[in-house]
Scaffold this active site. Sequence first.
Site, mmCIF file in Angstrom:
data_model
loop_
_atom_site.group_PDB
_atom_site.id
_atom_site.type_symbol
_atom_site.label_atom_id
_atom_site.label_comp_id
_atom_site.label_asym_id
_atom_site.label_seq_id
_atom_site.Cartn_x
_atom_site.Cartn_y
_atom_site.Cartn_z
ATOM 1 N N ASP A 265 0.807 -1.222 0.000
ATOM 2 C CA ASP A 265 0.000 0.000 0.000
ATOM 3 C C ASP A 265 0.838 1.269 0.000
ATOM 4 O OD1 ASP A 265 0.977 -0.427 2.547
ATOM 5 O OD2 ASP A 265 -0.959 -0.791 3.475
ATOM 6 N N ASP B 64 -7.424 -3.014 14.269
ATOM 7 C CA ASP B 64 -8.818 -3.346 13.958
ATOM 8 C C ASP B 64 -8.892 -4.558 13.023
ATOM 9 O OD1 ASP B 64 -7.834 -2.229 11.656
ATOM 10 O OD2 ASP B 64 -9.330 -0.623 11.504
ATOM 11 N N HIS C 20 -7.045 -4.903 10.247
ATOM 12 C CA HIS C 20 -6.785 -4.632 8.826
ATOM 13 C C HIS C 20 -5.468 -5.239 8.373
ATOM 14 C CE1 HIS C 20 -4.886 -0.631 10.176
ATOM 15 N NE2 HIS C 20 -3.931 -1.137 9.407
ATOM 16 N N GLU D 162 -9.578 -2.114 5.396
ATOM 17 C CA GLU D 162 -10.224 -1.789 6.667
ATOM 18 C C GLU D 162 -11.491 -2.630 6.862
ATOM 19 O OE1 GLU D 162 -8.817 -0.037 8.834
ATOM 20 O OE2 GLU D 162 -8.361 2.014 8.253
HETATM 21 C C1 GLP Z 1 -0.491 0.197 8.650
HETATM 22 C C2 GLP Z 1 -0.105 -0.604 7.407
HETATM 23 C C3 GLP Z 1 -0.308 -2.091 7.602
HETATM 24 C C4 GLP Z 1 0.305 -2.505 8.924
HETATM 25 C C5 GLP Z 1 -0.402 -1.807 10.052
HETATM 26 C C6 GLP Z 1 0.101 -2.207 11.423
HETATM 27 O O1 GLP Z 1 -1.809 0.576 8.678
HETATM 28 N N1 GLP Z 1 -0.817 -0.177 6.238
HETATM 29 O O2 GLP Z 1 0.253 -2.793 6.521
HETATM 30 O O3 GLP Z 1 0.244 -3.888 9.083
HETATM 31 O O4 GLP Z 1 -0.217 -0.415 9.887
HETATM 32 O O5 GLP Z 1 1.217 -1.430 11.750
HETATM 33 P P1 GLP Z 1 2.204 -1.699 12.931
HETATM 34 O O6 GLP Z 1 3.085 -2.817 12.491
HETATM 35 O O7 GLP Z 1 2.973 -0.417 13.060
HETATM 36 O O8 GLP Z 1 1.399 -2.034 14.132
#
Ligand code: GLP
Length: 243
Positions: A67, A136, A138, A143
């Site tokens: 993304d 959440d 995702h 989402e």
């Molecule tokens: C973002 C990214 C995801 C990632 C998520 C969790 O929203 N788009 O790909 O998995 O955050 O992030 P973290 O690893 O910092 O908890």
Amino acid sequence: MKIYKAKDYADMSRKAANILSAQVIMKPDCVLGLATGSTPIGVYNQLVEWYNKGDIDFAQVRTVNLDEYCGLSPDNVHSYAYFMRKYLFDRVNISLSNTNIPDGLAENGELECIRYDKVIQKLGGVDMQLLGLGHDGHIGFNEPEEAFEKSTHVAVLKPETRQANQRFFGEGEEVPTQAITMGIKSIMQARKILLIVSGEDKAAILARALEGPVTPRIPASILQLHNDVTVVADTAALSFIKS
Ligand code: GLP
């Protein structure tokens, strides 16, 4: 689904890096699906360490990232393109022309999504997709919704997600409201999936994703239907898992 328990974040990172490097050794020109966020940073650091020792070679590796934020250029320090160069691409012998990230500056988001799906298709699909987990549930920026979004699409970020990611942005700097993300179908088409999760704050959502009903309200729950998922999570993140 295989679940590997790691002692802590460092152990999770090492174990996951081992799995990714085995993939690269077995198929030097493999297509890796890559993720951003704080969770994969330790994995990338470990891969860089092994690269410096001569244990892993990225010369032929191709990558697609999950993304990118809409409105951020690759030079913006908050963009995922910048993140990937900082933590991995600029530190190993990968050819930048073999790396792919959605264009956050694309004038027409819809067309960019179509282009990105074609890029993945042209590469022959993803051999191993690395995933983190949002609070959440995702994955990428898919989402919680009423239905699973299938292909690459422009996602409107939930306030909780923007808040969770605010820590990467400076004070007074706004987290973008939209992102281009690979969809659930693109993710599920990867031949292998490697989900990494760390910390107590992810324990409840990880248990719901892996042991609860499959529902678009918890996008990661779809992974229960994939036939080659490896989860590497630390003890804290696995503390709500029954089995
Ligand atoms: C973002 C990214 C995801 C990632 C998520 C969790 O929203 N788009 O790909 O998995 O955050 O992030 P973290 O690893 O910092 O908890």
